[in-house]
Scaffold this motif. Structure first.
Motif, PDB file in Angstrom:
ATOM      1  N   ALA A   9     134.991 110.219 -28.174  1.00 36.80           N
ATOM      2  CA  ALA A   9     136.124 111.034 -27.726  1.00 36.80           C
ATOM      3  C   ALA A   9     137.366 110.169 -27.528  1.00 36.80           C
ATOM      4  O   ALA A   9     138.474 110.540 -27.940  1.00 36.80           O
ATOM      5  CB  ALA A   9     135.768 111.757 -26.435  1.00 36.80           C
ATOM      6  N   ASP A  10     137.208 109.006 -26.901  1.00 36.24           N
ATOM      7  CA  ASP A  10     138.351 108.128 -26.627  1.00 36.24           C
ATOM      8  C   ASP A  10     138.937 107.551 -27.912  1.00 36.24           C
ATOM      9  O   ASP A  10     140.163 107.448 -28.061  1.00 36.24           O
ATOM     10  CB  ASP A  10     137.942 106.994 -25.687  1.00 36.24           C
ATOM     11  CG  ASP A  10     137.666 107.470 -24.264  1.00 36.24           C
ATOM     12  OD1 ASP A  10     138.002 108.629 -23.964  1.00 36.24           O
ATOM     13  OD2 ASP A  10     137.117 106.683 -23.475  1.00 36.24           O
ATOM     14  N   LEU A  11     138.065 107.152 -28.838  1.00 32.01           N
ATOM     15  CA  LEU A  11     138.544 106.621 -30.111  1.00 32.01           C
ATOM     16  C   LEU A  11     139.298 107.689 -30.900  1.00 32.01           C
ATOM     17  O   LEU A  11     140.346 107.415 -31.507  1.00 32.01           O
ATOM     18  CB  LEU A  11     137.374 106.096 -30.940  1.00 32.01           C
ATOM     19  CG  LEU A  11     136.894 104.673 -30.633  1.00 32.01           C
ATOM     20  CD1 LEU A  11     135.561 104.406 -31.321  1.00 32.01           C
ATOM     21  CD2 LEU A  11     137.931 103.650 -31.077  1.00 32.01           C
ATOM     22  N   THR A  12     138.771 108.902 -30.878  1.00 31.77           N
ATOM     23  CA  THR A  12     139.433 109.999 -31.579  1.00 31.77           C
ATOM     24  C   THR A  12     140.812 110.265 -30.989  1.00 31.77           C
ATOM     25  O   THR A  12     141.802 110.418 -31.720  1.00 31.77           O
ATOM     26  CB  THR A  12     138.578 111.280 -31.496  1.00 31.77           C
ATOM     27  OG1 THR A  12     137.293 111.033 -32.089  1.00 31.77           O
ATOM     28  CG2 THR A  12     139.256 112.432 -32.222  1.00 31.77           C
ATOM     29  N   GLN A  13     140.883 110.287 -29.665  1.00 27.44           N
ATOM     30  CA  GLN A  13     142.165 110.525 -28.991  1.00 27.44           C
ATOM     31  C   GLN A  13     143.170 109.431 -29.330  1.00 27.44           C
ATOM     32  O   GLN A  13     144.346 109.706 -29.607  1.00 27.44           O
ATOM     33  CB  GLN A  13     141.943 110.587 -27.472  1.00 27.44           C
ATOM     34  CG  GLN A  13     143.202 110.786 -26.641  1.00 27.44           C
ATOM     35  CD  GLN A  13     143.812 112.169 -26.798  1.00 27.44           C
ATOM     36  OE1 GLN A  13     143.192 113.075 -27.359  1.00 27.44           O
ATOM     37  NE2 GLN A  13     145.039 112.337 -26.324  1.00 27.44           N
ATOM     38  N   LEU A  14     142.717 108.177 -29.313  1.00 28.99           N
ATOM     39  CA  LEU A  14     143.597 107.050 -29.649  1.00 28.99           C
ATOM     40  C   LEU A  14     144.148 107.185 -31.061  1.00 28.99           C
ATOM     41  O   LEU A  14     145.356 107.051 -31.287  1.00 28.99           O
ATOM     42  CB  LEU A  14     142.824 105.728 -29.527  1.00 28.99           C
ATOM     43  CG  LEU A  14     143.541 104.477 -30.050  1.00 28.99           C
ATOM     44  CD1 LEU A  14     144.707 104.111 -29.144  1.00 28.99           C
ATOM     45  CD2 LEU A  14     142.581 103.303 -30.173  1.00 28.99           C
ATOM     46  N   CYS A  15     143.261 107.447 -32.005  1.00 27.15           N
ATOM     47  CA  CYS A  15     143.681 107.498 -33.405  1.00 27.15           C
ATOM     48  C   CYS A  15     144.546 108.723 -33.716  1.00 27.15           C
ATOM     49  O   CYS A  15     145.514 108.635 -34.492  1.00 27.15           O
ATOM     50  CB  CYS A  15     142.458 107.479 -34.320  1.00 27.15           C
ATOM     51  SG  CYS A  15     141.512 105.941 -34.228  1.00 27.15           S
ATOM     52  N   GLU A  16     144.214 109.864 -33.122  1.00 27.37           N
ATOM     53  CA  GLU A  16     144.971 111.079 -33.380  1.00 27.37           C
ATOM     54  C   GLU A  16     146.388 111.024 -32.793  1.00 27.37           C
ATOM     55  O   GLU A  16     147.323 111.580 -33.363  1.00 27.37           O
ATOM     56  CB  GLU A  16     144.226 112.287 -32.795  1.00 27.37           C
ATOM     57  CG  GLU A  16     142.954 112.660 -33.540  1.00 27.37           C
ATOM     58  CD  GLU A  16     143.230 113.388 -34.844  1.00 27.37           C
ATOM     59  OE1 GLU A  16     144.098 114.287 -34.863  1.00 27.37           O
ATOM     60  OE2 GLU A  16     142.583 113.046 -35.850  1.00 27.37           O
ATOM     61  N   THR A  17     146.537 110.325 -31.661  1.00 32.59           N
ATOM     62  CA  THR A  17     147.842 110.281 -30.996  1.00 32.59           C
ATOM     63  C   THR A  17     148.620 109.012 -31.334  1.00 32.59           C
ATOM     64  O   THR A  17     149.710 109.066 -31.892  1.00 32.59           O
ATOM     65  CB  THR A  17     147.667 110.399 -29.470  1.00 32.59           C
ATOM     66  OG1 THR A  17     146.770 109.365 -29.001  1.00 32.59           O
ATOM     67  CG2 THR A  17     147.099 111.755 -29.099  1.00 32.59           C
ATOM     68  N   SER A  18     148.055 107.845 -31.020  1.00 34.52           N
ATOM     69  CA  SER A  18     148.790 106.591 -31.211  1.00 34.52           C
ATOM     70  C   SER A  18     148.978 106.240 -32.676  1.00 34.52           C
ATOM     71  O   SER A  18     150.010 105.689 -33.064  1.00 34.52           O
ATOM     72  CB  SER A  18     148.065 105.441 -30.501  1.00 34.52           C
ATOM     73  OG  SER A  18     148.011 105.657 -29.109  1.00 34.52           O
ATOM     74  N   ILE A  19     147.982 106.529 -33.504  1.00 33.16           N
ATOM     75  CA  ILE A  19     148.068 106.152 -34.911  1.00 33.16           C
ATOM     76  C   ILE A  19     148.679 107.273 -35.760  1.00 33.16           C
ATOM     77  O   ILE A  19     149.613 107.045 -36.530  1.00 33.16           O
ATOM     78  CB  ILE A  19     146.678 105.764 -35.452  1.00 33.16           C
ATOM     79  CG1 ILE A  19     146.185 104.501 -34.723  1.00 33.16           C
ATOM     80  CG2 ILE A  19     146.733 105.535 -36.961  1.00 33.16           C
ATOM     81  CD1 ILE A  19     144.802 104.054 -35.117  1.00 33.16           C
ATOM     82  N   MET A  20     148.154 108.499 -35.604  1.00 31.21           N
ATOM     83  CA  MET A  20     148.667 109.615 -36.403  1.00 31.21           C
ATOM     84  C   MET A  20     149.921 110.240 -35.801  1.00 31.21           C
ATOM     85  O   MET A  20     150.714 110.866 -36.500  1.00 31.21           O
ATOM     86  CB  MET A  20     147.585 110.689 -36.569  1.00 31.21           C
ATOM     87  CG  MET A  20     146.336 110.210 -37.303  1.00 31.21           C
ATOM     88  SD  MET A  20     146.701 109.535 -38.943  1.00 31.21           S
ATOM     89  CE  MET A  20     147.391 110.960 -39.771  1.00 31.21           C
ATOM     90  N   GLY A  21     150.083 110.121 -34.491  1.00 32.44           N
ATOM     91  CA  GLY A  21     151.270 110.660 -33.840  1.00 32.44           C
ATOM     92  C   GLY A  21     151.268 112.164 -33.669  1.00 32.44           C
ATOM     93  O   GLY A  21     152.325 112.783 -33.496  1.00 32.44           O
ATOM     94  N   TYR A  22     150.081 112.781 -33.692  1.00 28.08           N
ATOM     95  CA  TYR A  22     150.002 114.239 -33.569  1.00 28.08           C
ATOM     96  C   TYR A  22     150.267 114.698 -32.135  1.00 28.08           C
ATOM     97  O   TYR A  22     149.711 114.137 -31.183  1.00 28.08           O
ATOM     98  CB  TYR A  22     148.620 114.740 -33.989  1.00 28.08           C
ATOM     99  CG  TYR A  22     148.326 114.605 -35.466  1.00 28.08           C
ATOM    100  CD1 TYR A  22     149.324 114.767 -36.419  1.00 28.08           C
ATOM    101  CD2 TYR A  22     147.033 114.337 -35.905  1.00 28.08           C
ATOM    102  CE1 TYR A  22     149.046 114.658 -37.774  1.00 28.08           C
ATOM    103  CE2 TYR A  22     146.738 114.227 -37.258  1.00 28.08           C
ATOM    104  CZ  TYR A  22     147.756 114.386 -38.181  1.00 28.08           C
ATOM    105  OH  TYR A  22     147.471 114.273 -39.512  1.00 28.08           O
ATOM    106  N   GLU A  23     151.096 115.729 -32.006  1.00 26.77           N
ATOM    107  CA  GLU A  23     151.323 116.338 -30.691  1.00 26.77           C
ATOM    108  C   GLU A  23     150.149 117.244 -30.327  1.00 26.77           C
ATOM    109  O   GLU A  23     149.847 117.439 -29.148  1.00 26.77           O
ATOM    110  CB  GLU A  23     152.630 117.128 -30.692  1.00 26.77           C
ATOM    111  CG  GLU A  23     153.869 116.257 -30.820  1.00 26.77           C
ATOM    112  CD  GLU A  23     155.147 117.059 -30.725  1.00 26.77           C
ATOM    113  OE1 GLU A  23     155.066 118.281 -30.433  1.00 26.77           O
ATOM    114  OE2 GLU A  23     156.225 116.478 -30.940  1.00 26.77           O
ATOM    115  N   ASN A  24     149.524 117.819 -31.334  1.00 24.16           N
ATOM    116  CA  ASN A  24     148.340 118.640 -31.130  1.00 24.16           C
ATOM    117  C   ASN A  24     147.166 117.986 -31.860  1.00 24.16           C
ATOM    118  O   ASN A  24     146.788 118.413 -32.971  1.00 24.16           O
ATOM    119  CB  ASN A  24     148.579 120.057 -31.659  1.00 24.16           C
ATOM    120  CG  ASN A  24     149.700 120.759 -30.914  1.00 24.16           C
ATOM    121  OD1 ASN A  24     149.646 120.886 -29.688  1.00 24.16           O
ATOM    122  ND2 ASN A  24     150.708 121.205 -31.646  1.00 24.16           N
TER     123      ASN A  24
END
Length: 253
Positions: A160-175
Motif C-alpha cells: 500500500a505504501d509503495l503504491t501510494q508513493l509511486c502514484e503520487t510522488s512519481i506519477m503525480g496523480y491527484e486521484n
C-alpha cells in the motif's frame, strides 16, 4: 563503491532525499546456497522509513518486497529455513549484511574534448563517466511465512505504501490508484506470491561524481559541453555538474 573524498556525500538528509526520489534499488545478497549463485541481485522499489525526520543522524529502515519465484528469494528462504533454531511465527533475519545500490537516472560519458583548460595546454586528459549513486548496507529481516499474520500485515502495509508513493510522488496523480481498488481476493493471492524485506540500515554513503575535482576551466567546459548537446539529459547533467561544483567551492571556503 569507492567514495573518493571529493565525490563523497555523507549528509544523511541529502541521502534520504535521494533514495526517496530514486526508490528503485539493486538489492544484493551473498548467500552460500546449493541451489543458486553465491551473489545475487534484484531491482526492487523501496520505502524509506525514518522515525524522526528532524534527526540528521538517523539512517532509518528500508521496506520492499520481491517475487517468491525469484531465485534470489528462493536462496534466501532456503538459507533461513535450514536454521534449526528458527522460531516459528517470527520473521527471521539474514546472518550477513545486504547491500542496496540506488542510481540517479542522469549519467553520461564525459569526453576529453570538454576539458577546455587542460586539453589545449598539456593534452593530459582522459575520458570518464559522470554519475550519482547511493549505497546502503544493513541487516535484512525477511517476511516469507504466508501463514503468518506478521507477514500479512507487513506485506499489506508495504504494498500500500509503495503504491501510494509511486502514484503520487512519481506519477503525480491527484486521484491515485489505491490497493483498495483491487479485489481483496486478488490481493490475497498476490501477497502469497511475494516475500517482504525490511532492512535496518547500518551504513550509507553517496557518490556525486560530477567533475567537481576538475580545474575551473575544465569544470566550466564540462558544463558547456553538456549544455551544447541540446538534449534534456545534457541540460540535466550540466545543472548537476554546476550545482556540485558550487557546493564543492562552498565547502572549501
Amino acid at each position: 563503491m569507492y567514495l573518493r573524498t571529493v565525490h563523497a556525500e555523507h549528509d544523511i538528509p541529502t541521502l534520504r532525499a535521494f533514495i526517496r526520489a530514486n526508490p528503485l534499488g539493486v538489492f544484493t545478497t551473498a548467500i552460500e546456497s546449493p541451489i543458486s549463485h553465491f551473489l545475487q541481485s534484484s531491482h526492487i522499489p523501496w520505502i524509506l522509513d525514518v522515525s524522526d525526520e528532524q534527526n540528521p543522524g538517523e539512517l532509518g529502515k528500508l521496506r520492499g518486497h520481491m517475487g517468491r519465484a525469484n531465485p534470489q528469494a528462493k536462496a534466501i528462504i532456503h538459507d533461513l529455513t535450514s536454521d534449526s533454531g528458527l522460531s516459528k511465527g517470527t520473521a527471521p533475519r539474514l546472518s550477513k549484511d545486504v547491500l542496496v545500490l540506488f542510481n540517479a537516472p542522469e549519467h553520461h560519458y564525459v569526453t576529453p574534448k570538454f576539458y577546455t583548460e587542460t586539453k589545449p595546454s598539456t593534452g593530459k586528459v582522459a575520458p570518464t563517466w559522470n554519475y550519482v549513486a547511493v549505497q546502503v548496507y544493513g541487516r535484512a529481516t525477511i517476511y516469507f511465512d504466508s501463514q503468518s499474520h506478521e507477514t500479512d500485515a507487513f506485506l499489506s502495509r508495504t504494498v500500500a505504501d509503495l503504491t501510494q508513493l509511486c502514484e503520487t510522488s512519481i506519477m503525480g496523480y491527484e486521484n491515485p490508484w489505491s490497493v483498495d481498488d483491487a479485489p481483496e481476493s486478488f490481493m490475497t493471492l498476490l501477497k502469497k506470491a511475494i516475500i517482504g524485506i525490511e532492512i535496518e540500515i547500518t551504513d550509507m554513503g553517496g557518490k556525486w561524481k560530477m567533475s567537481q575535482e576538475m580545474k575551473e576551466g575544465d569544470h566550466k567546459g564540462v558544463v558547456q559541453g553538456f549544455e551544447t548537446m541540446g538534449t534534456e539529459l545534457g541540460k540535466a547533467m550540466a545543472d548537476i555538474v554546476r550545482e556540485r561544483g558550487e557546493l564543492a567551492e562552498k565547502r572549501k571556503s
